[in-house]
Design a protein around this motif. Structure first.
Motif, PDB file in Angstrom:
ATOM      1  N   UNK A   1     -21.075  23.140 -34.047  1.00  0.00           N
ATOM      2  CA  UNK A   1     -21.409  23.161 -32.619  1.00  0.00           C
ATOM      3  C   UNK A   1     -21.663  21.734 -32.127  1.00  0.00           C
ATOM      4  N   UNK A   2     -22.330  20.922 -32.934  1.00  0.00           N
ATOM      5  CA  UNK A   2     -22.602  19.516 -32.567  1.00  0.00           C
ATOM      6  C   UNK A   2     -21.284  18.742 -32.433  1.00  0.00           C
ATOM      7  N   UNK A   3     -20.346  18.969 -33.349  1.00  0.00           N
ATOM      8  CA  UNK A   3     -19.031  18.325 -33.243  1.00  0.00           C
ATOM      9  C   UNK A   3     -18.366  18.748 -31.948  1.00  0.00           C
ATOM     10  N   UNK A   4     -18.402  20.038 -31.634  1.00  0.00           N
ATOM     11  CA  UNK A   4     -17.809  20.542 -30.384  1.00  0.00           C
ATOM     12  C   UNK A   4     -18.465  19.880 -29.168  1.00  0.00           C
ATOM     13  N   UNK A   5     -19.797  19.821 -29.165  1.00  0.00           N
ATOM     14  CA  UNK A   5     -20.521  19.254 -28.026  1.00  0.00           C
ATOM     15  C   UNK A   5     -20.167  17.780 -27.829  1.00  0.00           C
ATOM     16  N   UNK A   6     -20.104  17.036 -28.929  1.00  0.00           N
ATOM     17  CA  UNK A   6     -19.864  15.596 -28.850  1.00  0.00           C
ATOM     18  C   UNK A   6     -18.385  15.230 -28.710  1.00  0.00           C
ATOM     19  N   UNK A   7     -17.499  16.038 -29.303  1.00  0.00           N
ATOM     20  CA  UNK A   7     -16.093  15.643 -29.401  1.00  0.00           C
ATOM     21  C   UNK A   7     -15.085  16.712 -28.986  1.00  0.00           C
ATOM     22  N   UNK A   8     -15.547  17.847 -28.506  1.00  0.00           N
ATOM     23  CA  UNK A   8     -14.627  18.912 -28.114  1.00  0.00           C
ATOM     24  C   UNK A   8     -13.835  19.420 -29.309  1.00  0.00           C
ATOM     25  N   UNK A   9     -12.573  19.771 -29.059  1.00  0.00           N
ATOM     26  CA  UNK A   9     -11.692  20.221 -30.142  1.00  0.00           C
ATOM     27  C   UNK A   9     -11.228  18.980 -30.903  1.00  0.00           C
ATOM     28  N   UNK A  10     -12.145  18.478 -31.691  1.00  0.00           N
ATOM     29  CA  UNK A  10     -11.972  17.200 -32.383  1.00  0.00           C
ATOM     30  C   UNK A  10     -10.900  17.277 -33.461  1.00  0.00           C
ATOM     31  N   UNK A  11     -10.419  16.110 -33.809  1.00  0.00           N
ATOM     32  CA  UNK A  11      -9.517  15.947 -34.953  1.00  0.00           C
ATOM     33  C   UNK A  11     -10.287  15.155 -35.998  1.00  0.00           C
ATOM     34  N   UNK A  12     -10.210  15.626 -37.229  1.00  0.00           N
ATOM     35  CA  UNK A  12     -10.977  15.024 -38.318  1.00  0.00           C
ATOM     36  C   UNK A  12     -10.040  14.507 -39.397  1.00  0.00           C
TER      37      UNK A  12
END
Length: 178
Positions: free
Chosen positions: A27-38
């Protein structure tokens, strides 16, 4: 440290709907980066609702799994039973459990042995160099499919749409895990 690239923003309704279901770290990744790429875009965060029905139709544990990430080769990383991280490896016709929880999974992404065992980073780098970067709805697929006698060679990779690739493989092999 995990390499994260910002992706498309996530709607607040989606965040709210999954805030009590998915791990806090995701959820933190989503909040900070949206549909992030890792991991240099090897893994892509996905809207679970875009892949949930497909997962239910193609994976024997699809009714208790939530799709959270997709690999560059069309494998779906899942959140299962409220804690476990698994991966449906469509091209190989199997599934594996990757970690007991999401925090451990993220830690494992920094472990060379883990990456070598479960992911195809060298092939991915070679594929990007040959075919270019992927769009959010694309993966590298083997043509012909491995199940039809194709081989895991770079020259057999093409950019394909993730959903269609998974559907095609599933028509060939049936539900993964059955």
């Amino acid at each position: 440290m995990l390499q994260i690239e910002k992706g498309q923003d996530i709607k607040q309704e989606l965040l709210h709907r999954y805030k009590t279901i998915l791990p806090d770290e995701l959820i933190k990744i989503w909040e900070d980066n949206g549909l992030a790429r890792l991991m240099g875009e090897y893994l892509k965060a996905v809207n679970p609702e875009d892949y949930q029905e497909l997962l239910k139709e193609t994976y024997f544990r699809g009714n208790i799994s939530i799709p959270i990430l997709v690999t560059a080769f069309g494998d779906i990383v899942t959140f299962e039973e409220g804690q476990y991280i698994g991966m449906v490896k469509y091209k190989n016709g199997n599934f594996v459990m990757l970690a007991k929880n999401f925090k451990r999974f993220i830690q494992n992404l920094g472990d060379d042995y883990f990456l070598e065992k479960y992911f195809q980073i060298p092939q991915y780098i070679e594929a990007v160099n040959k075919l270019g970067k992927l769009e959010q709805d694309e993966c590298f697929g083997y043509v012909p499919l491995l199940g039809l006698g194709g081989s895991e060679k770079i020259q057999n990779l093409k950019k394909v749409k993730i959903r269609e690739y998974i559907e095609l493989i599933s028509q060939l092999v049936g539900k993964i895990g059955m």
